[in-house]
Scaffold this active site. Structure first.
Site, PDB file in Angstrom:
ATOM      1  N   ASP A 453       0.852  -1.193   0.000  1.00 18.15           N
ATOM      2  CA  ASP A 453       0.000   0.000   0.000  1.00 18.15           C
ATOM      3  C   ASP A 453       0.885   1.239   0.000  1.00 18.15           C
ATOM      4  OD1 ASP A 453      -2.140  -1.719   0.136  1.00 18.15           O
ATOM      5  OD2 ASP A 453      -2.386  -1.511   2.313  1.00 18.15           O
ATOM      6  N   ARG A 570     -13.663  -6.102 -15.725  1.00 22.15           N
ATOM      7  CA  ARG A 570     -13.705  -4.630 -15.730  1.00 22.15           C
ATOM      8  C   ARG A 570     -14.958  -4.095 -15.031  1.00 22.15           C
ATOM      9  NH1 ARG A 570     -11.384  -6.087 -20.541  1.00 22.15           N
ATOM     10  NH2 ARG A 570      -9.511  -4.934 -21.192  1.00 22.15           N
TER      11      ARG A 570
END
Length: 586
Positions: A453, A570
């Site tokens: 992260d 997607r």
């Protein structure tokens, strides 16, 4: 501590030009085919038995072969295995319970004859061929049990000699029975001797009759000479050493005995491993019995075994290593390594300098981070570190969230699976250990990259990467301070210097990643780190990329999409372009 071979150094033996390895009670050699794992095992065997080797076993015939070993844990109990004469001969060379010795062999260039020697170190110099040492080592370490990769399984299982693999295992299994019933068996055997020996109390009359007939013929030539037939009865040792196996297959009427050659390699291998497992079982149950000093070598224990059986065999070998046996295996299977033992596994590779046994994860932890070694040992144990040893490259990720779906995402986006022999994804519990684990894995010769992260930036700025990112970070800090002072960005932590980045929370880092005036600088840092093997999420964290957090229903929707070829990922991942960029980077 049980006496054991603690280390070896191998020079000029087969593919081993020059390499060394630290050995433990349970040692696994891992590596690709033809790397030289079996050659290391054979070098250790030669160190102990001293058999004559041929020129084909030598890396460079113009130089001598040498294998040096260190035996640790020698005590008075160990020395009691030796004759008093050999004890006196070996005593000057034992230093703090340790014996260092080397076996060497060289070939005469003119005659081609081999010359062998066994040298021993006395603490200052090497002594060449001191008497009694070879025999002493043989008494300390019984002949090893070696199970090769099935090459001689059929011949081995049908021989009636204790020099075969199965004979040695059977001998170890029945040793307790032999001790328990020795008096009874010996008494019965001696009774047989009374009927068959030349001076037996109850000698068979038919044998006396033969003696008489033969002596009549002998006396024609030598009147003062006579003969008696004598049939020696076997000792209890000889009976048990001649043990073998009969293989039976169930049929409708009754079991049928078949030659083991009629069975497949899987059955043959299973029988060998079953004996090993049973030996481990009885040693575990009889914990008070005398521990063995025997070495067990096994090439590819997983060969021909069902995956579920591999774990069972591994645990049996570990049990034996805890019962005095020293176990050394070569393997291609991560299942043969528990997380506990993976850190001590030896990666074997081969390059232009021959076979090399790399240092283990444990050795590198002690070498690089001795002060924090307990935490790092725990970190490797908790991760699936057994798998990384079989890969060309490792991707370290922060936490298990990423590993849960990354393999499936890779296949969905790229159209093919991630090859585990090429890249292994290893989850690390928290970002604090990422750099240290990366350095250790790199140090054992495996390329390592990191996924984290964006708040991992606070750790990155404490390393040498700070200089790499100096311009980008200066720009980020300037934009950050301006945005905070103008009231455009509100953080829970006051930011004035790079050092204050350490106090920024993960939630605030996500704000920074998505703020208009700082986003550009985060992207610049991202790209530079990406080029240097570190991928940080530009959106802050992986949940921001997915577009959802911890809700199980959202994860179920993603997993359902990944498992269904007809569904487009997607539609599920909010920031698909960022995810695709990462997958292509892998």
């Amino acid at each position: 501590m049980t006496v054991r071979l603690a280390s070896v150094s191998i020079s000029n033996f087969r593919s081993c030009k020059s390499t060394s390895a630290i050995l433990r009670p349970f040692t696994a050699l891992v590596g690709y085919n033809n790397a030289g794992k079996s050659n290391i095992i054979l070098a250790i065997k030669w160190l102990l038995d001293g058999s004559l080797i041929s020129e084909s076993d030598v890396y460079d015939p113009t130089h001598p072969v040498s294998v040096e070993g260190v035996i640790q844990g020698i005590t008075d109990d160990t020395l009691s295995l030796l004759t008093e004469e050999n004890q006196q001969k070996i005593a000057p060379f034992i230093i703090d319970g340790t014996l260092t010795f080397a076996r060497r062999q060289e070939f005469n260039k003119e005659t081609g004859k081999a010359k062998k020697s066994l040298d021993v170190y006395d603490g200052t110099t090497w002594k060449k061929n001191p008497g009694g040492i070879d025999g002493a080592i043989s008494n300390i370490f019984p002949e090893p049990i070696h199970i090769p990769a099935m090459s001689d399984a059929v011949e081995d299982s049908t021989k009636c000699k204790n020099t075969t693999t199965i004979g040695k295992i059977l001998s170890a299994i029945v040793s307790e029975i032999k001790q328990e019933h020795e008096e009874k068996f010996s008494k019965n055997i001696s009774e047989i001797g009374k009927y068959l020996s030349h001076n037996g109390e109850n000698r068979l009359e038919s044998l006396n009759k033969i003696d008489s007939g033969v002596n009549k013929k002998v006396n024609q030539f030598f009147p003062d000479v006579s003969v008696k037939l004598h049939f020696p009865t076997p000792t209890l040792d000889e009976i048990f050493k001649s043990g073998t196996l009969k293989v039976f297959e169930s049929r409708e009427d009754e079991p049928v005995m078949r030659d083991i050659s009629r069975f497949g390699h899987g059955t043959q291998r299973s029988i060998q491993m079953a004996l090993i497992q049973y030996l481990a079982e009885i040693k575990k149950e009889n914990s008070e019995s005398k521990k063995s000093n025997t070495l067990i070598f096994i090439d590819e224990p997983e060969l021909y075994l069902h995956p579920s059986a591999i774990n069972s065999v591994r645990e049996s070998l570990v049990t034996l290593s805890e019962s005095g046996y020293q176990v050394i295996i070569s393997t291609h299977s991560a299942s043969m390594l528990s997380a506990k033992h993976a850190a001590n596994a030896i990666q074997v590779c081969k390059d232009s300098n021959g076979t090399i046994a790399r240092k283990t994860i444990s050795e590198k932890i002690e070498e690089l981070y001795k002060s924090s070694s307990p935490q790092l040992h725990s970190a490797f144990t908790l991760s699936n570190s057994s798998y990384l040893l079989f890969s060309e490259e490792v991707l370290l990720v922060e936490g298990k969230t990423e590993t849960n779906v990354l393999y499936a995402l890779y296949k969905k986006i790229n159209g093919h699976e991630l090859n585990p022999s090429k890249i292994c994804i290893v989850a690390v519990d928290g970002k604090g250990s990422l750099f240290k684990m990366s350095q250790i894995i790199n140090a054992i010769g495996i390329k390592t990259r990191i996924l984290a992260d964006c708040d991992f930036l606070s750790n990155i700025l404490l390393t040498e990467h700070k200089d790499l990112l100096s311009t980008e970070c200066d720009n980020l800090l300037t934009a950050l301070i301006e945005s905070i002072n103008s009231g455009e960005l509100s953080l829970n932590t006051k930011v004035t210097t790079f050092e204050s980045f350490k106090s920024i929370s993960s939630k605030d880092f996500i704000k920074i990643c998505n703020h208009e005036k700082t986003q550009k600088h985060i992207h610049e840092i991202h790209q530079k780190l990406k080029d240097n093997g570190i991928y940080i999420w530009k959106s802050g964290d992986i949940e921001a990329v997915y577009g959802f957090g911890k809700k199980q229903t959202e994860w179920d929707s993603l997993l359902d999409c990944l498992c269904d070829e007809s569904k487009d990922v997607r539609a599920v991942i909010k920031k698909y372009d960022e995810m695709e960029d990462f997958i292509k980077w892998i």
